[in-house]
Design an enzyme around this catalytic site. Sequence first.
Site, mmCIF file in Angstrom:
data_model
loop_
_atom_site.group_PDB
_atom_site.id
_atom_site.type_symbol
_atom_site.label_atom_id
_atom_site.label_comp_id
_atom_site.label_asym_id
_atom_site.label_seq_id
_atom_site.Cartn_x
_atom_site.Cartn_y
_atom_site.Cartn_z
ATOM 1 N N GLU A 1 -19.656 66.608 87.401
ATOM 2 C CA GLU A 1 -18.565 65.660 87.171
ATOM 3 C C GLU A 1 -18.945 64.773 85.983
ATOM 4 O O GLU A 1 -19.482 63.673 86.141
ATOM 5 C CB GLU A 1 -18.309 64.818 88.425
ATOM 6 C CG GLU A 1 -17.051 63.964 88.275
ATOM 7 C CD GLU A 1 -16.657 63.254 89.553
ATOM 8 O OE1 GLU A 1 -15.653 62.524 89.523
ATOM 9 O OE2 GLU A 1 -17.348 63.430 90.573
ATOM 10 N N LYS B 1 -27.998 64.177 108.906
ATOM 11 C CA LYS B 1 -26.998 64.866 108.091
ATOM 12 C C LYS B 1 -25.629 64.943 108.762
ATOM 13 O O LYS B 1 -24.902 65.922 108.625
ATOM 14 C CB LYS B 1 -27.502 66.266 107.711
ATOM 15 C CG LYS B 1 -28.799 66.204 106.920
ATOM 16 C CD LYS B 1 -29.471 67.538 106.768
ATOM 17 C CE LYS B 1 -30.823 67.366 106.066
ATOM 18 N NZ LYS B 1 -31.619 68.591 106.023
ATOM 19 N N ASP C 1 -33.425 65.979 99.593
ATOM 20 C CA ASP C 1 -32.611 66.876 100.411
ATOM 21 C C ASP C 1 -31.159 66.444 100.257
ATOM 22 O O ASP C 1 -30.727 65.423 100.804
ATOM 23 C CB ASP C 1 -33.045 66.782 101.876
ATOM 24 C CG ASP C 1 -32.387 67.839 102.756
ATOM 25 O OD1 ASP C 1 -31.288 68.308 102.401
ATOM 26 O OD2 ASP C 1 -32.957 68.191 103.802
ATOM 27 N N HIS D 1 -10.821 61.094 83.047
ATOM 28 C CA HIS D 1 -11.136 62.428 83.552
ATOM 29 C C HIS D 1 -10.538 63.512 82.669
ATOM 30 O O HIS D 1 -11.181 64.519 82.363
ATOM 31 C CB HIS D 1 -10.635 62.574 84.994
ATOM 32 C CG HIS D 1 -11.600 62.084 86.022
ATOM 33 N ND1 HIS D 1 -12.438 62.918 86.711
ATOM 34 C CD2 HIS D 1 -11.875 60.834 86.463
ATOM 35 C CE1 HIS D 1 -13.191 62.207 87.542
ATOM 36 N NE2 HIS D 1 -12.861 60.933 87.412
#
Length: 364
Positions: free
Chosen positions: A49, A180, A256, A351
Amino acid sequence: MTTPPASVAAQTAAPADCLTGIPTRWVGPVRITGNTTHTQTRVPLATYESPLWPSVARGARISRLLEDGIKVTLVDDRMTRSVLLQTVDAEAAYAATVALHARTDELRTLTRETSRFATLLDIRHEIIGPLLFVRFEFTTGDASGHNMVTLAADRLLTHLVTHLQGVSYGSISANYCTDKKATAVNGILGRGKNATAEILIPHAMVTDHLHTTASKITQLNINKNLVGTLLAGGIRSANAHYANMLLAFYLATGQDAANIVEGSQGITYAADRDGDLYFSCTLPNLILGTVGNGKTLTTVEEALIRLGCREERPIGDNARRLAAIAAATVLCGELSLMAAQTNPGELMNVHTRLERSAGAVHDA
């Protein structure tokens, strides 16, 4: 062996400026103060991005204009692992908790035998019928601690099954950690580093560099981050896009990446102070480290050295410095996006200009 055509080789070769094969830029520098570090450093962001780089760079630019920059306060540091014990009924489960907590010192000694860096801080429990969920909380030095706490928890679980009357093995991982997954328990108790990054921006600087006002950002934070997230059913979270900055930072520093699930939980707070903008980002679940799996990769090690997170310091201080840098990076990107969203068309224009241009990879 057949040599691929030059055109194919060019497409498959990782760019020289990429970490982990993902386009990466060092943006900033960011000026950071607080109870873990006083530094001015560029930060690596690995992302597809491309508007993220100039967005974070805008927040970083503002930090350099202020004497204190972005102040990061680390308020807690602990890694968790929960285990499951089974009993015959709730009465037996309750009796087991009494016996368990009476053995806390004994469990601390066992923990130290599993690693010289692991220390058992606290034990919490929940009883659901005959099920006993036990949440162990540890310090893990400069490691994020996934394997370290699991190893310790496995040792403690085996000991409890052997020495507590009426309990049997349920699972080494009981989802009360929580690893997670976006949960209320992590938002409340924290997992990893719990940090708040904050900044106070004078009125003129808000106008000149963010092209908005403190009042507009404060109102947008209420309407979007607080009310909008409540409407959506968010869990202990009210922010615009913490996950963007965290994922890019995690990938660049060998973390991670799946831990952005709980890491992206956090609350953005904004206040108009007589035209000046107070802005903060609180992240209770920053799970990262400077040693351990993935940290010896050449690009990752170079990044950690450049960030000053491989210095000779007391155990845990390098990881705490990294957490402060991560929190400050999140604030830079959050502030910039919130400012952009107060102006109709600004977000989409950026963007479109950056992501649809040739290559879509720009320096920040």
